[in-house]
Design a protein around this motif. Structure first.
Motif, PDB file in Angstrom:
ATOM      1  N   ILE A   1      56.334  47.344  48.974  1.00  0.00           N
ATOM      2  CA  ILE A   1      56.307  47.186  47.524  1.00  0.00           C
ATOM      3  C   ILE A   1      55.012  47.790  46.976  1.00  0.00           C
ATOM      4  N   PRO A   2      55.099  48.768  46.083  1.00  0.00           N
ATOM      5  CA  PRO A   2      53.886  49.410  45.555  1.00  0.00           C
ATOM      6  C   PRO A   2      52.886  48.439  44.949  1.00  0.00           C
ATOM      7  N   SER A   3      53.366  47.425  44.214  1.00  0.00           N
ATOM      8  CA  SER A   3      52.421  46.507  43.570  1.00  0.00           C
ATOM      9  C   SER A   3      51.679  45.668  44.609  1.00  0.00           C
ATOM     10  N   TYR A   4      52.316  45.373  45.745  1.00  0.00           N
ATOM     11  CA  TYR A   4      51.621  44.688  46.831  1.00  0.00           C
ATOM     12  C   TYR A   4      50.548  45.605  47.406  1.00  0.00           C
ATOM     13  N   CYS A   5      50.883  46.883  47.548  1.00  0.00           N
ATOM     14  CA  CYS A   5      49.895  47.845  48.045  1.00  0.00           C
ATOM     15  C   CYS A   5      48.672  47.854  47.137  1.00  0.00           C
ATOM     16  N   TRP A   6      48.923  47.797  45.819  1.00  0.00           N
ATOM     17  CA  TRP A   6      47.803  47.812  44.875  1.00  0.00           C
ATOM     18  C   TRP A   6      46.940  46.568  45.047  1.00  0.00           C
ATOM     19  N   ILE A   7      47.567  45.401  45.172  1.00  0.00           N
ATOM     20  CA  ILE A   7      46.802  44.163  45.334  1.00  0.00           C
ATOM     21  C   ILE A   7      46.026  44.189  46.653  1.00  0.00           C
ATOM     22  N   ILE A   8      46.682  44.619  47.729  1.00  0.00           N
ATOM     23  CA  ILE A   8      46.017  44.679  49.033  1.00  0.00           C
ATOM     24  C   ILE A   8      44.834  45.652  48.988  1.00  0.00           C
ATOM     25  N   CYS A   9      45.062  46.833  48.417  1.00  0.00           N
ATOM     26  CA  CYS A   9      43.979  47.823  48.330  1.00  0.00           C
ATOM     27  C   CYS A   9      42.853  47.313  47.434  1.00  0.00           C
ATOM     28  N   SER A  10      43.208  46.618  46.347  1.00  0.00           N
ATOM     29  CA  SER A  10      42.195  46.072  45.442  1.00  0.00           C
ATOM     30  C   SER A  10      41.310  45.059  46.168  1.00  0.00           C
ATOM     31  N   VAL A  11      41.928  44.186  46.956  1.00  0.00           N
ATOM     32  CA  VAL A  11      41.179  43.179  47.699  1.00  0.00           C
ATOM     33  C   VAL A  11      40.317  43.833  48.775  1.00  0.00           C
ATOM     34  N   LEU A  12      40.895  44.776  49.507  1.00  0.00           N
ATOM     35  CA  LEU A  12      40.150  45.398  50.605  1.00  0.00           C
ATOM     36  C   LEU A  12      39.019  46.280  50.084  1.00  0.00           C
ATOM     37  N   SER A  13      39.206  46.890  48.929  1.00  0.00           N
ATOM     38  CA  SER A  13      38.134  47.725  48.378  1.00  0.00           C
ATOM     39  C   SER A  13      36.909  46.877  48.071  1.00  0.00           C
ATOM     40  N   ARG A  14      37.135  45.624  47.675  1.00  0.00           N
ATOM     41  CA  ARG A  14      36.030  44.692  47.431  1.00  0.00           C
ATOM     42  C   ARG A  14      35.497  44.139  48.756  1.00  0.00           C
ATOM     43  N   SER A  15      36.404  43.808  49.666  1.00  0.00           N
ATOM     44  CA  SER A  15      36.005  43.188  50.934  1.00  0.00           C
ATOM     45  C   SER A  15      35.199  44.135  51.807  1.00  0.00           C
ATOM     46  N   PHE A  16      35.475  45.434  51.693  1.00  0.00           N
ATOM     47  CA  PHE A  16      34.782  46.393  52.543  1.00  0.00           C
ATOM     48  C   PHE A  16      33.461  46.866  51.950  1.00  0.00           C
TER      49      PHE A  16
END
Length: 609
Positions: A297-312
């Motif tokens: 699901i693209p919107s899940y990808c966005w949420i996951i990438c948003s979280v990981l961009s902060r986490s990394f």
């Protein structure tokens, strides 16, 4: 051609050019919220930078669904991935209105189905954008793009007025435009968001563009060809809405499946400007089977990438700034916490955030329980949601005239509906748990998983600043509820629905990450029979967690479970304590079963055919 005709033709071409320019300006950019941790607002990207092609396949399966549509589509998605690329029939946007081999017709009415967040609206935007650039379906002289949530404000209206309400620049030539229906395409996005009554089997139809009729009747009349016979219609909807309507009026029905593995990786590469960070993030998600499964699901990808961009992001000491999610509940907890912390610079901000979480949470729960995804000012007033709050735009999307609201994604709504029981503990928790299990359409399945996931103290600690002092009591009540779900003697259960309920309970236990709870809940069980229900690879991930935690389980029956090699691979490390494993009628290669046999302690029986 006389001067009058020549002038008229020139005027027609001018207004056509003006219309294309108008639609181009509205569709050339993809708009999305900025990731949590940055200054909140919107970012725009050109399609060439951000867009990743969606996988679209034919479908005619719109019967009533007993499972959550997101979870059911995820299982179906895995099945498509198993097939070779040659076996999956792809329907690209350029083929939507081409001759259909099965019906031997050139379709005029096309329905596009897809779960929330899978990209229906983005696909329609890309469709219009490509038309304005001359890349798609130039046989249509005019395309009219409507969103049902914007049509909700219209009551009795004529087709002409409906068009002019959104495209007033067409007024000088609209009569001429509508005289050639074969060159017109109407796009209607989000049937599931429509508040209008629409019966596609009705005989109460409109036959003239100037007649005033209910807006829903105008739409039905276009689809039924009593209005502008010869025009084409492209419509989108969630599968749940299509289960209750007559889809036979559409000559082609397709479903957006979302991203295959290649598209998932491409999305990550497009999201992160740093290739090394993109690879690091995608590698992390691939190792986490639960998160990776939802990346279709693209919107899940966005949420996951948003979280990981902060986490990394790292501090000067190279220590991670925030947690890396291990469960879907943790993913959304971190996502929400990042946004709240970005706004909460003072103690007073935390108090305001907690009040906001409570009000928006109760509204979210009301929506989940009653199949509502669109809210208006009356809903906000009823649940005391402050529409002036600085937190509002971070979680709700707003549409104009009249103003309506919806959550960024249905799953965000489902998360808030679970979180509110920890943000404001009350007796309502028991009623919500009872009501949630009474629905047979799966609407509360993800809500329940989040509720169970938040019972874990380490997961809940991510949002500690915003929770009620009695959040621990809510956790205790949820844990007690989970224990009561597990039957005393599961081995005697033979009904498929009951087996599926048991598997759902395993998911609740998985989200809690509470191994002592798992062992205590299942300590009296020596065997589980899950035969004759479809077991996905994600189910196998959860089942492996249960088996690894409960070493007392000796027998597992997976007969006729549509099990595949991927699922077996996820299960394999957890099978060492079993004494009896049945894999009958799963069409697995014999080599897989022989390999498994050697790993099963004191293996007395291993069956496969």
């Amino acid at each position: 051609m006389n001067k009058s005709d020549s002038k008229s033709l020139s005027s027609f071409k001018d207004i056509q050019k003006s219309h294309k320019k108008h639609l181009y300006d509205k569709t050339e950019k993809m708009i999305e919220n900025k990731p949590p941790g940055s200054n909140q607002g919107e970012e725009s990207f050109s399609f060439s930078v951000r867009y990743v092609n969606l996988i679209i396949v034919p479908t005619d399966n719109f019967r009533d669904r007993t499972e959550n549509e997101l979870l059911q589509t995820g299982v179906k998605h895995e099945e498509y991935i198993k097939e070779s690329q040659d076996e999956v029939e792809h329907i690209s946007p350029s083929k939507m209105f081409r001759r259909c081999q099965q019906s031997r017709l050139v379709p005029q009415m096309v329905m596009v189905s897809g779960v929330p967040g899978v990209g229906k609206t983005t696909l329609m935007q890309k469709f219009v954008y490509d038309w304005t650039r001359g890349d798609l379906y130039q046989r249509f002289s005019f395309v009219f793009f409507f969103k049902f949530r914007e049509l909700n404000k219209l009551d009795n209206v004529s087709l002409e007025n409906m068009i002019l309400h959104q495209y007033p620049h067409l007024a000088p030539q609209l009569g001429t435009i509508l005289m050639d229906p074969e060159k017109l395409l109407f796009i209607f996005d989000g049937l599931d968001e429509s508040l209008h009554a629409m019966d596609f089997s009705s005989n109460h139809l409109c036959s003239h563009p100037k007649l005033l009729k209910p807006c829903g009747q105008i739409v039905v009349s276009l689809v039924r060809k009593s209005l502008l016979n010869g025009c084409s219609v492209l419509m989108t909807s969630r599968p749940t809405r299509l289960a209750s309507i007559n889809c036979s009026v559409f000559q082609r029905t397709v479903e957006i499946i979302g991203f295959f593995p290649e598209e998932r990786q491409m999305y990550f590469e497009n999201f992160f400007s740093n290739p090394e960070l993109a690879e690091k993030a995608f590698s992390y998600v691939k190792q986490n089977e639960t998160l990776y499964t939802f990346c279709y699901i693209p919107s899940y990808c966005w949420i996951i990438c948003s979280v990981l961009s902060r986490s990394f992001q790292t501090t000067s000491s190279d220590q991670p700034m925030s947690l890396l999610p291990k469960t879907v509940t943790q993913l959304f907890a971190i996502f929400i916490a990042n946004i709240l912390s970005n706004h909460s610079l003072h103690k007073s901000d935390e108090s305001e955030a907690q009040r906001f979480l409570r009000s928006i949470g109760w509204m979210a729960e009301h929506g989940v329980m009653n199949h509502l995804i669109i809210f208006d000012y009356r809903d906000l007033e009823s649940f005391h949601v402050d529409n002036k709050s600085k937190f509002l735009s971070s979680f709700l999307m707003e549409s104009d005239d009249p103003v309506t609201y919806s959550f960024l994604h249905l799953t965000v709504q489902e998360f808030f509906s679970a979180l509110v029981h920890y943000a404001e503990f009350s007796e309502k928790l028991q009623k919500s748990l009872k009501d949630a299990k009474s629905f047979t359409d799966g609407r509360c399945e993800i809500f329940l998983r989040f509720l169970c996931g938040l019972s874990d103290n380490s997961t809940r600690s991510i949002l500690t600043s915003y929770l009620d002092g009695q959040a621990a009591q809510a956790s205790t009540d949820v844990i007690t509820w989970i224990k009561d779900l597990i039957p005393e003697k599961q081995g005697l259960i033979e009904i498929a629905d009951s087996k599926r309920c048991l598997l759902n309970t395993f998911f609740y236990l998985f989200e809690t990450r509470n191994k002592p709870l798992v062992r205590e809940s299942l300590k009296s069980h020596r065997s589980f029979d899950l035969s004759h229900i479809r077991i996905s690879a994600l189910d196998c991930t959860v089942l492996a967690f249960i088996l690894e935690t409960c070493t007392n389980i000796e027998r597992l029956d997976l007969t006729s479970c549509y099990l595949d090699n991927e699922g077996l691979k996820r299960l394999a490390p957890a099978l060492r304590n079993l004494q009896n494993l049945s894999l009958d009628n799963n069409k697995l290669p014999e080599s897989s079963c022989i390999q498994l046999a050697s790993g099963i302690k004191n293996s007395r029986s291993l069956k496969n055919s």
